[in-house]
Design a protein around this motif. Structure first.
Motif, PDB file in Angstrom:
ATOM      1  N   PRO A  25       0.827  -1.213   0.000  1.00 29.62           N
ATOM      2  CA  PRO A  25       0.000   0.000   0.000  1.00 29.62           C
ATOM      3  C   PRO A  25       0.860   1.261   0.000  1.00 29.62           C
ATOM      4  O   PRO A  25       2.069   1.217   0.203  1.00 29.62           O
ATOM      5  CB  PRO A  25      -0.779  -0.124   1.318  1.00 29.62           C
ATOM      6  N   ILE A  26       0.230   2.359  -0.231  1.00 28.58           N
ATOM      7  CA  ILE A  26       0.916   3.651  -0.167  1.00 28.58           C
ATOM      8  C   ILE A  26       1.363   3.880   1.275  1.00 28.58           C
ATOM      9  O   ILE A  26       0.596   3.634   2.224  1.00 28.58           O
ATOM     10  CB  ILE A  26      -0.007   4.777  -0.647  1.00 28.58           C
ATOM     11  N   SER A  27       2.589   4.325   1.426  1.00 28.03           N
ATOM     12  CA  SER A  27       3.133   4.562   2.756  1.00 28.03           C
ATOM     13  C   SER A  27       2.257   5.543   3.534  1.00 28.03           C
ATOM     14  O   SER A  27       1.865   6.602   3.030  1.00 28.03           O
ATOM     15  CB  SER A  27       4.547   5.132   2.631  1.00 28.03           C
ATOM     16  N   GLY A  28       1.930   5.141   4.760  1.00 27.79           N
ATOM     17  CA  GLY A  28       1.096   5.994   5.593  1.00 27.79           C
ATOM     18  C   GLY A  28      -0.383   5.672   5.531  1.00 27.79           C
ATOM     19  O   GLY A  28      -1.172   6.143   6.366  1.00 27.79           O
ATOM     20  N   HIS A  29      -0.777   4.882   4.553  1.00 25.87           N
ATOM     21  CA  HIS A  29      -2.180   4.474   4.465  1.00 25.87           C
ATOM     22  C   HIS A  29      -2.432   3.314   5.411  1.00 25.87           C
ATOM     23  O   HIS A  29      -1.678   2.344   5.440  1.00 25.87           O
ATOM     24  CB  HIS A  29      -2.523   4.078   3.033  1.00 25.87           C
ATOM     25  N   SER A  30      -3.510   3.413   6.167  1.00 27.62           N
ATOM     26  CA  SER A  30      -3.776   2.396   7.173  1.00 27.62           C
ATOM     27  C   SER A  30      -4.856   1.407   6.784  1.00 27.62           C
ATOM     28  O   SER A  30      -5.108   0.452   7.511  1.00 27.62           O
ATOM     29  CB  SER A  30      -4.166   3.068   8.499  1.00 27.62           C
ATOM     30  N   ALA A  31      -5.517   1.625   5.667  1.00 28.01           N
ATOM     31  CA  ALA A  31      -6.559   0.704   5.220  1.00 28.01           C
ATOM     32  C   ALA A  31      -6.142   0.086   3.888  1.00 28.01           C
ATOM     33  O   ALA A  31      -5.657   0.783   2.997  1.00 28.01           O
ATOM     34  CB  ALA A  31      -7.898   1.422   5.071  1.00 28.01           C
ATOM     35  N   VAL A  32      -6.310  -1.219   3.788  1.00 35.12           N
ATOM     36  CA  VAL A  32      -5.982  -1.957   2.564  1.00 35.12           C
ATOM     37  C   VAL A  32      -7.180  -2.797   2.172  1.00 35.12           C
ATOM     38  O   VAL A  32      -7.795  -3.465   3.003  1.00 35.12           O
ATOM     39  CB  VAL A  32      -4.748  -2.853   2.776  1.00 35.12           C
ATOM     40  N   PHE A  33      -7.499  -2.770   0.875  1.00 28.66           N
ATOM     41  CA  PHE A  33      -8.669  -3.462   0.339  1.00 28.66           C
ATOM     42  C   PHE A  33      -8.248  -4.399  -0.786  1.00 28.66           C
ATOM     43  O   PHE A  33      -7.339  -4.091  -1.547  1.00 28.66           O
ATOM     44  CB  PHE A  33      -9.668  -2.459  -0.240  1.00 28.66           C
ATOM     45  N   TRP A  34      -8.948  -5.499  -0.892  1.00 30.32           N
ATOM     46  CA  TRP A  34      -8.770  -6.417  -2.018  1.00 30.32           C
ATOM     47  C   TRP A  34     -10.101  -6.553  -2.760  1.00 30.32           C
ATOM     48  O   TRP A  34     -11.164  -6.692  -2.132  1.00 30.32           O
ATOM     49  CB  TRP A  34      -8.325  -7.795  -1.543  1.00 30.32           C
ATOM     50  N   TYR A  35      -9.997  -6.531  -4.096  1.00 29.18           N
ATOM     51  CA  TYR A  35     -11.159  -6.704  -4.961  1.00 29.18           C
ATOM     52  C   TYR A  35     -10.821  -7.724  -6.044  1.00 29.18           C
ATOM     53  O   TYR A  35      -9.665  -7.966  -6.364  1.00 29.18           O
ATOM     54  CB  TYR A  35     -11.517  -5.387  -5.673  1.00 29.18           C
ATOM     55  N   ARG A  36     -11.867  -8.268  -6.610  1.00 27.35           N
ATOM     56  CA  ARG A  36     -11.714  -9.162  -7.757  1.00 27.35           C
ATOM     57  C   ARG A  36     -12.576  -8.605  -8.884  1.00 27.35           C
ATOM     58  O   ARG A  36     -13.724  -8.197  -8.664  1.00 27.35           O
ATOM     59  CB  ARG A  36     -12.162 -10.580  -7.384  1.00 27.35           C
ATOM     60  N   GLN A  37     -12.019  -8.605 -10.083  1.00 23.79           N
ATOM     61  CA  GLN A  37     -12.754  -8.048 -11.210  1.00 23.79           C
ATOM     62  C   GLN A  37     -12.817  -9.045 -12.361  1.00 23.79           C
ATOM     63  O   GLN A  37     -11.790  -9.543 -12.824  1.00 23.79           O
ATOM     64  CB  GLN A  37     -12.111  -6.736 -11.694  1.00 23.79           C
TER      65      GLN A  37
END
Lengths: 116, 113
Positions: A25-37
């Protein structure tokens, strides 16, 4: 700022093999999401972490799929015993979570998984 | 969580203004409206967000109806680079809220020269 990094960009596996997808993730970002397309289903939410803790995995298939975030700098999505129907683009996104209003999500380029 | 309904596709010519609508009839008071767009081989990219009334930035403007059940993304002077799939999502953005964005299939915008 390199943005969200996903590796590999492309992965081909044989039916029954395991696939591990990585997200930084981007440094400093505290939320991470996963998606499927996929073309048929569109963009589907799978799971998300906040401060490395799993918050909601209700979109994850109950079998064979698992996600982890062992530290702030990366998350993994693992698919065991891959099946052809797992073929899709898997997208990772990150966002700030300041304790107030959720910030916007920044997406990586995705990992294109092909299961033969 | 509110679901959204968008037209599956739209077409426009370069230089036209394009308005993409999104219906979210069950939107909750804690939910915000976000618009993203996605071009081939890339992940979705944030465009604009809003809660009510009218929001504008350097890329687009967003109008939200008074009852918040309908939003319209307006793209002025579209170019070929605006050809993309546009997603409207509503989600509870409050910390600790049920933040589970549903993107759906979006609106595919085709731009003709």
């Amino acid at each position: 700022n390199a943005g969200v990094i996903q590796t590999p960009r492309h992965k081909v596996t044989g039916k029954g093999q395991e696939a591990t997808l990585w997200c930084e993730p981007i440094s400093g970002h505290s939320a991470v999401f996963w998606y499927r397309q996929t073309i048929v289903q569109g963009l589907e939410f799978l799971t998300y972490f906040r401060n490395q803790a799993p918050i909601d995995d209700s979109g994850m298939p109950k079998e064979r799929f698992s996600a982890q975030m062992p530290n702030q700098s990366h998350s993994t999505l693992k698919i065991q015993s891959t099946q052809p129907q797992d073929s899709a683009v898997y997208l990772c996104a990150s966002s700030l979570d300041t304790g107030g209003r959720q910030d916007t999500q920044y997406f990586g380029p995705g990992t294109r998984l092909l299961v033969l | 969580l509110a679901k959204t309904t968008q037209p599956p596709s739209m077409e426009a010519y370069e230089g036209q203004e394009v308005n993409v609508s999104c219906s979210h009839t069950n939107i909750a008071t804690s939910e915000y409206i976000y618009w993203y767009r996605q071009v081939p081989h890339q992940g979705p990219q944030f465009i604009i967000q809003g809660y009510k009334d009218y929001v504008v930035n350097e890329v687009a403007s967003l109008f939200i109806s008074a009852d918040r059940k309908l939003s319209t993304l307006s793209l002025p002077w579209v170019s070929l680079r605006d050809a993309a799939v546009y997603y409207c999502i509503v989600t509870d953005s409050t910390s600790g809220g049920n933040y589970k964005p549903t993107f759906g299939k979006g609106t595919s915008l085709v731009v003709h020269p």
